[in-house]
Design an enzyme around this catalytic site. Structure first.
Site, PDB file in Angstrom:
ATOM      1  N   ASP A  32      32.287 118.671  47.608  1.00 25.29           N
ATOM      2  CA  ASP A  32      31.129 119.376  47.056  1.00 25.29           C
ATOM      3  C   ASP A  32      30.428 120.174  48.155  1.00 25.29           C
ATOM      4  OD1 ASP A  32      31.867 117.971  44.883  1.00 25.29           O
ATOM      5  OD2 ASP A  32      29.969 116.879  44.623  1.00 25.29           O
ATOM      6  N   ALA A  33      30.375 119.570  49.352  1.00 24.99           N
ATOM      7  CA  ALA A  33      29.668 120.244  50.447  1.00 24.99           C
ATOM      8  C   ALA A  33      30.379 121.528  50.842  1.00 24.99           C
ATOM      9  CB  ALA A  33      29.577 119.311  51.646  1.00 24.99           C
ATOM     10  N   TYR A  35      32.241 123.313  48.867  1.00 31.83           N
ATOM     11  CA  TYR A  35      31.985 124.253  47.772  1.00 31.83           C
ATOM     12  C   TYR A  35      30.611 124.887  47.959  1.00 31.83           C
ATOM     13  CZ  TYR A  35      31.396 126.196  43.097  1.00 31.83           C
ATOM     14  OH  TYR A  35      31.179 127.063  42.058  1.00 31.83           O
ATOM     15  N   ASP A  36      29.609 124.026  48.238  1.00 33.13           N
ATOM     16  CA  ASP A  36      28.242 124.518  48.406  1.00 33.13           C
ATOM     17  C   ASP A  36      28.142 125.532  49.541  1.00 33.13           C
ATOM     18  OD1 ASP A  36      27.465 122.955  46.340  1.00 33.13           O
ATOM     19  OD2 ASP A  36      26.572 121.370  47.581  1.00 33.13           O
ATOM     20  N   LEU A  82      38.721 122.379   7.560  1.00 30.94           N
ATOM     21  CA  LEU A  82      39.991 121.723   7.252  1.00 30.94           C
ATOM     22  C   LEU A  82      39.817 120.743   6.099  1.00 30.94           C
ATOM     23  CD1 LEU A  82      41.155 120.756  10.867  1.00 30.94           C
ATOM     24  CD2 LEU A  82      42.093 122.563   9.434  1.00 30.94           C
ATOM     25  N   GLU A 115      47.118 116.678  17.253  1.00 31.81           N
ATOM     26  CA  GLU A 115      46.197 116.598  18.395  1.00 31.81           C
ATOM     27  C   GLU A 115      44.880 115.966  17.982  1.00 31.81           C
ATOM     28  OE1 GLU A 115      46.348 120.746  19.249  1.00 31.81           O
ATOM     29  OE2 GLU A 115      44.719 121.255  17.879  1.00 31.81           O
ATOM     30  N   LYS A 117      41.146 115.296  16.928  1.00 37.16           N
ATOM     31  CA  LYS A 117      40.073 116.092  16.318  1.00 37.16           C
ATOM     32  C   LYS A 117      38.810 115.666  17.041  1.00 37.16           C
ATOM     33  CE  LYS A 117      38.030 117.499  11.934  1.00 37.16           C
ATOM     34  NZ  LYS A 117      36.633 117.229  12.231  1.00 37.16           N
ATOM     35  N   ASP A 119      35.023 115.306  17.866  1.00 34.17           N
ATOM     36  CA  ASP A 119      33.771 115.334  17.117  1.00 34.17           C
ATOM     37  C   ASP A 119      32.718 116.038  17.968  1.00 34.17           C
ATOM     38  OD1 ASP A 119      31.994 114.929  15.121  1.00 34.17           O
ATOM     39  OD2 ASP A 119      31.675 112.802  15.512  1.00 34.17           O
ATOM     40  N   ARG A 138      30.089 128.007  15.362  1.00 39.53           N
ATOM     41  CA  ARG A 138      30.841 128.166  14.130  1.00 39.53           C
ATOM     42  C   ARG A 138      29.924 128.611  12.988  1.00 39.53           C
ATOM     43  NH1 ARG A 138      32.272 124.630   9.901  1.00 39.53           N
ATOM     44  NH2 ARG A 138      34.145 125.354   8.854  1.00 39.53           N
ATOM     45  N   GLU A 174      36.221 123.464  20.912  1.00 41.29           N
ATOM     46  CA  GLU A 174      35.150 122.516  20.642  1.00 41.29           C
ATOM     47  C   GLU A 174      34.371 122.244  21.921  1.00 41.29           C
ATOM     48  OE1 GLU A 174      35.711 121.909  17.495  1.00 41.29           O
ATOM     49  OE2 GLU A 174      34.338 120.273  16.985  1.00 41.29           O
ATOM     50  N   TYR A 226      41.611 125.268  21.344  1.00 36.56           N
ATOM     51  CA  TYR A 226      42.831 124.951  20.591  1.00 36.56           C
ATOM     52  C   TYR A 226      43.263 126.005  19.583  1.00 36.56           C
ATOM     53  CZ  TYR A 226      38.968 123.358  17.662  1.00 36.56           C
ATOM     54  OH  TYR A 226      37.792 123.286  16.975  1.00 36.56           O
ATOM     55  N   LYS A 288      48.968 120.176  12.459  1.00 41.91           N
ATOM     56  CA  LYS A 288      49.191 121.609  12.220  1.00 41.91           C
ATOM     57  C   LYS A 288      50.688 121.867  12.119  1.00 41.91           C
ATOM     58  CE  LYS A 288      45.081 122.651  14.924  1.00 41.91           C
ATOM     59  NZ  LYS A 288      44.475 123.134  16.167  1.00 41.91           N
ATOM     60  N   LYS A 312      41.618 111.633   9.078  1.00 43.74           N
ATOM     61  CA  LYS A 312      40.435 110.979   9.615  1.00 43.74           C
ATOM     62  C   LYS A 312      40.735 109.575  10.140  1.00 43.74           C
ATOM     63  CE  LYS A 312      36.879 113.636   8.557  1.00 43.74           C
ATOM     64  NZ  LYS A 312      35.887 114.007   9.524  1.00 43.74           N
ATOM     65  N   CYS A 406      -1.734 105.185  16.565  1.00 42.20           N
ATOM     66  CA  CYS A 406      -0.927 104.333  17.428  1.00 42.20           C
ATOM     67  C   CYS A 406      -1.029 102.884  16.928  1.00 42.20           C
ATOM     68  CB  CYS A 406      -1.432 104.447  18.864  1.00 42.20           C
ATOM     69  SG  CYS A 406      -0.729 103.204  19.959  1.00 42.20           S
ATOM     70  N   CYS A 409      -3.212 100.936  19.878  1.00 46.36           N
ATOM     71  CA  CYS A 409      -4.616 101.209  20.228  1.00 46.36           C
ATOM     72  C   CYS A 409      -5.360 101.968  19.138  1.00 46.36           C
ATOM     73  CB  CYS A 409      -4.705 101.958  21.547  1.00 46.36           C
ATOM     74  SG  CYS A 409      -4.178 103.675  21.407  1.00 46.36           S
ATOM     75  N   CYS A 424       1.231 108.716  21.342  1.00 51.72           N
ATOM     76  CA  CYS A 424      -0.127 108.214  21.426  1.00 51.72           C
ATOM     77  C   CYS A 424      -0.731 108.913  22.641  1.00 51.72           C
ATOM     78  CB  CYS A 424      -0.099 106.706  21.631  1.00 51.72           C
ATOM     79  SG  CYS A 424      -1.673 106.072  22.213  1.00 51.72           S
ATOM     80  N   CYS A 429      -3.997 103.464  26.542  1.00 48.47           N
ATOM     81  CA  CYS A 429      -3.416 102.592  25.505  1.00 48.47           C
ATOM     82  C   CYS A 429      -2.711 101.433  26.198  1.00 48.47           C
ATOM     83  CB  CYS A 429      -2.427 103.381  24.656  1.00 48.47           C
ATOM     84  SG  CYS A 429      -1.428 102.343  23.581  1.00 48.47           S
TER      85      CYS A 429
HETATM   86  S1  IVH Z   1      41.775 123.613  14.049  1.00 51.25           S
HETATM   87  C1  IVH Z   1      42.694 126.494  10.995  1.00 51.25           C
HETATM   88  N1  IVH Z   1      41.826 121.671  15.791  1.00 51.25           N
HETATM   89  O1  IVH Z   1      37.186 120.463  13.042  1.00 51.25           O
HETATM   90  C2  IVH Z   1      42.359 125.603  12.112  1.00 51.25           C
HETATM   91  N2  IVH Z   1      39.807 122.030  14.582  1.00 51.25           N
HETATM   92  O2  IVH Z   1      37.153 121.259   9.800  1.00 51.25           O
HETATM   93  C3  IVH Z   1      40.949 125.248  12.126  1.00 51.25           C
HETATM   94  N3  IVH Z   1      37.998 120.504  15.222  1.00 51.25           N
HETATM   95  O3  IVH Z   1      34.829 122.660  12.661  1.00 51.25           O
HETATM   96  C4  IVH Z   1      40.486 124.307  13.106  1.00 51.25           C
HETATM   97  N4  IVH Z   1      39.120 119.396  16.751  1.00 51.25           N
HETATM   98  O4  IVH Z   1      35.501 122.695  15.014  1.00 51.25           O
HETATM   99  C5  IVH Z   1      41.082 122.327  14.877  1.00 51.25           C
HETATM  100  N5  IVH Z   1      42.036 120.013  17.392  1.00 51.25           N
HETATM  101  C6  IVH Z   1      41.286 120.663  16.497  1.00 51.25           C
HETATM  102  C7  IVH Z   1      39.947 120.319  16.237  1.00 51.25           C
HETATM  103  C8  IVH Z   1      39.235 121.025  15.263  1.00 51.25           C
HETATM  104  C9  IVH Z   1      37.956 119.526  16.124  1.00 51.25           C
HETATM  105  C10 IVH Z   1      36.867 120.871  14.323  1.00 51.25           C
HETATM  106  C11 IVH Z   1      36.606 122.349  14.216  1.00 51.25           C
HETATM  107  C12 IVH Z   1      36.203 122.547  12.770  1.00 51.25           C
HETATM  108  C13 IVH Z   1      36.598 121.310  12.096  1.00 51.25           C
HETATM  109  C14 IVH Z   1      37.602 121.642  11.021  1.00 51.25           C
END
Ligand code: IVH
Length: 677
Positions: A32-33, A35-36, A82, A115, A117, A119, A138, A174, A226, A288, A312, A406, A409, A424, A429
């Site tokens: 880091d140093a 880099y700095d 999706l 792959e 998904k 969150d 989005r 994401e 992605y 996919k 899911k 509150c 108090c 508060c 308090c």
């Molecule tokens: S592909 C047509 N890949 O999930 C392809 N989406 O309902 C469209 N998301 O809001 C998306 N991980 O932001 C894809 N590996 C991944 C993902 C991903 C998360 C989210 C994306 C979207 C929602 C799809």
């Protein structure tokens, strides 16, 4: 002049490469140093020659705040959502459906890419001739918000692509808040009297919606890409796309190529079982069709593609009953509602409480006493109420009325504009006083032995302590009047109070409980100001010049020292002999450049943060464990296995005093001490 421009270009390129290795590859090749040091050289040249500043200069990651909220921006190609699958049968049906649509028999190969998904938050990045020009959330899929200023602060997102690409390139992915940083982040918010976030996703969203990019820059956001808004014919498959996106300088997902739906099932199970080991929250996998021409052939229905689907994963949830909702008053007066739950096991952990965050959250979820609720462990740690099971609501349950006064108090509560938290406002308090003193005395602050929660409560309730300074006015006679408080305990407490008077300045600043000033910021302030008097006199400009201090912190520090009640406390503390030890060094140097330190054992004169800050301020690096690469081990009392390992490896071991002496020498000589180099 040409040389200066060249040098600037070289430095920008070099720094961007290092950022790539650090943030994207997770494999830094310099400290880091170091880099700095390069960063400072670039910064200095740019200040002298603003005409040569490049758009992709790392000094331009943090820009000016957005004045009037984010502009909306239209996606050139809609960002679709999706469809979901929830079980194995639906997975088989998905494959069958696609085969029917494509007129292919079960024996013909149909390859999928699988792959995680993430969150997080969907984002579209727009690059023009290789330069990042826009980042759009989005939104509703057609239109999102232009959050470019904030996205530019994310280290894992390149300001310039690593390969020259002419024209427009729209990349999707994401943004997420890494799980491992989430618990600590929420803790610091609680410490600062700020409302916590329910899960990493909300933390990411909150961070990205800040109008001041300085704040976003302090958050450890990351991103994985992605998808492309439109795909050139040269890229034939999704797995090739991922490879290409990765070469452009992005983090990508660990995409698995599956030759058939059985492989997909295995891949799903793999991700499900290794879910915890990823740095992002995973709410499923995305499946996919791998071939782009097959994707085209399948097309979309409604707002979702036919060729991709989200499978899911189950959340770690359980049902339980809300026995009560209680309001906690924190040290800055923030009112936090807490659900008291009938004990229940969630993912192997017994849960009996869940934070309801704030008034809006309770209202939004309409949680009532007596309700059956679904609780979930989010971000692997903090339990949260997901929703109420309305069918099980008892008829007598009425909406929770958030108190307007509150609960402790009875002062009318207030809410700052733009904040969700009710506070508060009464700094006297008793709940706030108690929490402030508990914080002041706590282990990481003034470390006053024997002054824990219970004793503080008794001192405050007995009317012996109203303000921090009252602690130092306590007498033996007063203490022994407390029930079950023996003379011995009184003497021990008085000794501990005496002993804490010379704690390091950083600890003292942290102990004061200034909003937004956690341990790390306190160390930065102590290091720069050098004394509490100097800090109290510092103007906004001077504070903002400290690396790592943003406008929010600066404003809060100034407000704290301007407050007459706080001034009174500081004056009284000084008069009562509280004299924090000022840092030995007020300057930075390259004394430790390139050296790796490990700190272990309990230290007397430094907090962990303050010694780390010192090492870094002098160009050194700190590590968590001893290895062959370690140069120095600073060992405090009760140093255990790390000390033993360092001894075996023949690593130089420093006591706290030896470390301090080194720094002290440097300050007097103004240069590196001979024994180190
Ligand atoms: S592909 C047509 N890949 O999930 C392809 N989406 O309902 C469209 N998301 O809001 C998306 N991980 O932001 C894809 N590996 C991944 C993902 C991903 C998360 C989210 C994306 C979207 C929602 C799809």
């Amino acid at each position: 002049m040409i040389d200066v421009n060249k040098r600037i270009q070289t430095l920008v390129h070099e720094l961007n490469e290092h950022a790539y290795r650090y943030y994207v590859c997770d494999q830094p090749t310099i400290s880091d140093a170091q880099y700095d040091a390069i960063f400072r050289e670039l910064s200095a040249l740019e200040t002298k020659h603003p005409e040569y500043v490049q758009d992709d200069s790392p000094t331009r990651r943090v820009g000016a705040p957005v004045k009037e909220g984010f502009q909306t921006a239209v996606h050139t190609h809609p960002m679709v959502s999706l469809n979901n699958l929830f079980d194995d049968e639906e997975l088989t049906d998905f494959d069958t459906r696609l085969r029917r649509h494509l007129h292919i028999d079960p024996k013909t190969e149909l390859a999928y890419a699988v792959e995680p998904k993430i969150d997080g938050l969907g984002i579209e990045l727009v690059y023009e001739d290789g330069l990042l020009v826009r980042a759009i959330t989005r939104g509703d899929g057609q239109t999102g918000e232009d959050v470019t200023v904030n996205v530019r602060t994310i280290g894992a997102i390149p300001l310039r692509l690593r390969h020259q690409i002419q024209g427009i390139l729209e990349i999707r992915g994401e943004i997420y808040f890494p799980k491992h940083a989430f618990a600590a982040f929420n803790q610091s918010r609680t410490d600062n009297g700020e409302p916590t976030f329910a899960n990493p996703r909300n933390a990411a969203s909150g961070s990205l919606r800040q109008l001041d990019p300085n704040i976003t820059a302090e958050r450890p956001l990351s991103a994985c890409m992605y998808a492309l808004a439109s795909i050139s014919d040269e890229i034939k498959t999704h797995t090739e796309l991922v490879e290409w996106v990765s070469e452009l300088g992005f983090k990508t997902l660990p995409t698995r190529l599956c030759r058939n739906i059985d492989d997909v099932r295995h891949a799903y199970n793999y991700f499900l079982h290794h879910r915890e080991t990823f740095e992002y929250e995973m709410d499923g996998v995305v499946i996919k069709v791998n071939s782009h021409s097959t994707q085209k052939q399948l097309g979309s229905i409604a707002r979702a593609p036919r060729w991709a689907v989200a499978y899911k994963m189950p959340a770690q949830q359980a049902h339980t009953v809300v026995d009560d909702i209680q309001i906690q008053v924190g040290r800055t007066g923030v009112l936090t509602p807490v659900a008291h739950l009938r004990e229940v096991e969630v993912g192997g952990v017994v849960v009996s409480r869940a934070t309801l965050h704030n008034a809006e959250e309770i209202a939004r979820k309409d949680v009532r006493i007596g309700d059956t609720v679904v609780v979930q462990r989010a971000g692997d740690v903090i339990p949260e109420v997901v929703h109420v099971v309305l069918e099980l609501r008892p008829s007598h349950a009425h909406p929770f009325l958030f108190p307007t006064v509150c609960p402790v108090c009875k002062t009318d509560v207030e809410r700052d504009e733009g904040e969700v938290a009710w506070r508060c406002p009464n700094i006297d308090c008793i709940a706030q006083v108690r929490e402030r003193i508990v914080h002041f005395a706590s282990r990481r602050a003034m470390e006053i032995e024997g002054l824990g929660n219970k004793i503080v409560e008794r001192l405050v309730d007995a009317g012996l302590v109203h303000r921090i300074e009252d602690l130092f006015k306590l007498t033996r006679e007063q203490l022994v009047t407390l029930e079950r408080f023996a003379e011995k305990s009184a003497d021990l407490l008085l000794a501990a109070l005496e002993e804490c008077k010379t704690r390091p300045l950083a600890r003292f600043i942290f102990a004061l409980g200034i909003r937004h000033v956690g341990e790390h910021i306190a160390a930065l302030l102590a290091h720069d100001a050098g004394s509490i008097d100097t800090l109290a006199r510092m103007e906004s400009q001077a504070l903002l010049e400290i690396e790592g201090i943003g406008p929010e912190v600066a404003a809060s520090v100034i407000a704290f020292f301007r407050n007459p009640s706080n001034q009174q406390t500081l004056k009284a503390l000084a008069a009562l002999g509280v004299r924090p030890t000022e840092p030995l060094n007020k300057k930075t140097s390259t004394l430790f450049a390139g050296k790796i330190f490990v700190v272990t054992g309990s230290l007397e004169h430094y907090t962990r943060d303050s010694i780390h800050a010192l090492i870094q301020a002098h160009g050194g690096k700190t590590a968590g464990s001893v290895s062959k690469k370690t140069d120095y081990l600073v060992a405090g009392a009760n140093a255990g296995s790390k000390l033993a390992k360092a001894e075996t490896l023949g690593i130089t071991i420093l006591t706290e005093q030896e470390f301090a002496a080194l720094l002290n020498n440097t300050n007097q000589l103004g240069e590196a001490s001979a024994i180190l180099i």
